[in-house]
Design a protein around this motif. Structure first.
Motif, PDB file in Angstrom:
ATOM      1  N   THR A  18      29.362  33.904  71.620  1.00 19.22           N
ATOM      2  CA  THR A  18      29.800  33.445  70.297  1.00 19.22           C
ATOM      3  C   THR A  18      31.053  32.578  70.358  1.00 19.22           C
ATOM      4  N   TRP A  19      31.778  32.640  71.481  1.00 21.05           N
ATOM      5  CA  TRP A  19      32.987  31.820  71.586  1.00 21.05           C
ATOM      6  C   TRP A  19      33.048  30.954  72.837  1.00 21.05           C
ATOM      7  N   GLY A  35      40.866  26.993  63.016  1.00 23.89           N
ATOM      8  CA  GLY A  35      40.051  26.432  61.945  1.00 23.89           C
ATOM      9  C   GLY A  35      39.806  24.954  62.064  1.00 23.89           C
ATOM     10  N   ARG A  36      39.746  24.450  63.270  1.00 30.68           N
ATOM     11  CA  ARG A  36      39.522  23.009  63.472  1.00 30.68           C
ATOM     12  C   ARG A  36      38.077  22.705  63.729  1.00 30.68           C
ATOM     13  N   ASN A  38      37.747  26.457  73.088  1.00 23.55           N
ATOM     14  CA  ASN A  38      36.856  26.706  71.959  1.00 23.55           C
ATOM     15  C   ASN A  38      37.409  27.809  71.057  1.00 23.55           C
ATOM     16  N   VAL A  39      37.980  28.858  71.653  1.00 18.43           N
ATOM     17  CA  VAL A  39      38.610  29.911  70.843  1.00 18.43           C
ATOM     18  C   VAL A  39      39.767  29.320  70.043  1.00 18.43           C
ATOM     19  N   LYS A  40      40.574  28.486  70.688  1.00 17.75           N
ATOM     20  CA  LYS A  40      41.696  27.839  69.991  1.00 17.75           C
ATOM     21  C   LYS A  40      41.194  27.065  68.771  1.00 17.75           C
ATOM     22  N   LYS A  41      40.165  26.268  68.989  1.00 16.58           N
ATOM     23  CA  LYS A  41      39.586  25.462  67.905  1.00 16.58           C
ATOM     24  C   LYS A  41      39.072  26.358  66.773  1.00 16.58           C
ATOM     25  N   MET A  42      38.372  27.427  67.129  1.00 20.81           N
ATOM     26  CA  MET A  42      37.824  28.332  66.124  1.00 20.81           C
ATOM     27  C   MET A  42      38.931  29.089  65.388  1.00 20.81           C
ATOM     28  N   ALA A  43      39.920  29.599  66.119  1.00 14.66           N
ATOM     29  CA  ALA A  43      40.985  30.398  65.517  1.00 14.66           C
ATOM     30  C   ALA A  43      41.883  29.567  64.621  1.00 14.66           C
ATOM     31  N   MET A  95      38.250  37.889  68.113  1.00 17.85           N
ATOM     32  CA  MET A  95      37.253  36.891  68.503  1.00 17.85           C
ATOM     33  C   MET A  95      36.726  37.116  69.913  1.00 17.85           C
TER      34      MET A  95
END
Length: 173
Positions: free
Chosen positions: A53-54, A172-173, A165-170, A44
């Motif tokens: 993008t992140w 799946g939240r 934001n990376v945490k949220k995306m990775a 990511m």
């Protein structure tokens, strides 16, 4: 006359030393634990041409020289318009880390050198860290808005915006 010249030189050296002691390199370190494999998180964030993008603060990432290899230059656009230029200094796909420096930016910093790295903490857990060393632009006469503490707080907030934001995306939240 020699004694006066020596005394003046010594006094100037003391003043210069005191002034430079107030303008020292600082560091900022932020990290987040992510419930996702390190390889997924690295995929990511590793794209030199895809910070936008992140990271929610940026609207565009454009390579302006050198492709995607070490030595390449990217231009980042903040959502409200200002731009950065940065140079990729190292890229370690196996070690999951990249290092870059800011060439030009609206930030109140100089001598900015930063690393983004991912550390595996097990099969489904990782740590994403963003760290930097820097000096504030205002060498003399720093105010509450641009002193070391204020600049460090600003950078920490910017890093956390991207990391969260990376945490949220990775995850799946």
């Amino acid at each position: 006359m020699k004694i006066i010249q020596l005394a003046c030189a010594a006094l100037l050296a003391m003043v210069a030393t005191a002034a430079s002691a107030q303008w020292q390199s600082q560091s900022t370190y932020e990290a987040v634990l992510i419930d996702a494999p390190a390889d997924k998180v690295w995929d990511m964030v590793k794209g030199w041409d895809s910070l936008h993008t992140w990271h929610p603060v940026f609207s565009a990432t454009k390579i302006i020289a050198g492709g995607l290899s070490v030595g390449s230059i990217r231009e980042l656009t903040i959502k409200d318009g200002p731009k950065f230029t940065e140079e990729l200094l190292s890229f370690d796909n196996v070690g999951q880390a990249l290092q870059y420096k800011i060439i030009e930016s609206p930030l109140p910093v100089v001598d900015y050198l930063s690393t983004v790295r991912v550390l595996s903490l097990g099969e489904n857990r990782s740590e994403l860290a963003w760290m930097a060393s820097w000096r504030r632009k205002a060498r003399d006469g720093a105010t509450a808005e641009n002193d070391d503490r204020a600049v460090g707080k600003f950078l920490s907030g910017a890093y956390q915006a991207g990391l969260q934001n990376v945490k949220k995306m990775a995850e799946g939240r």
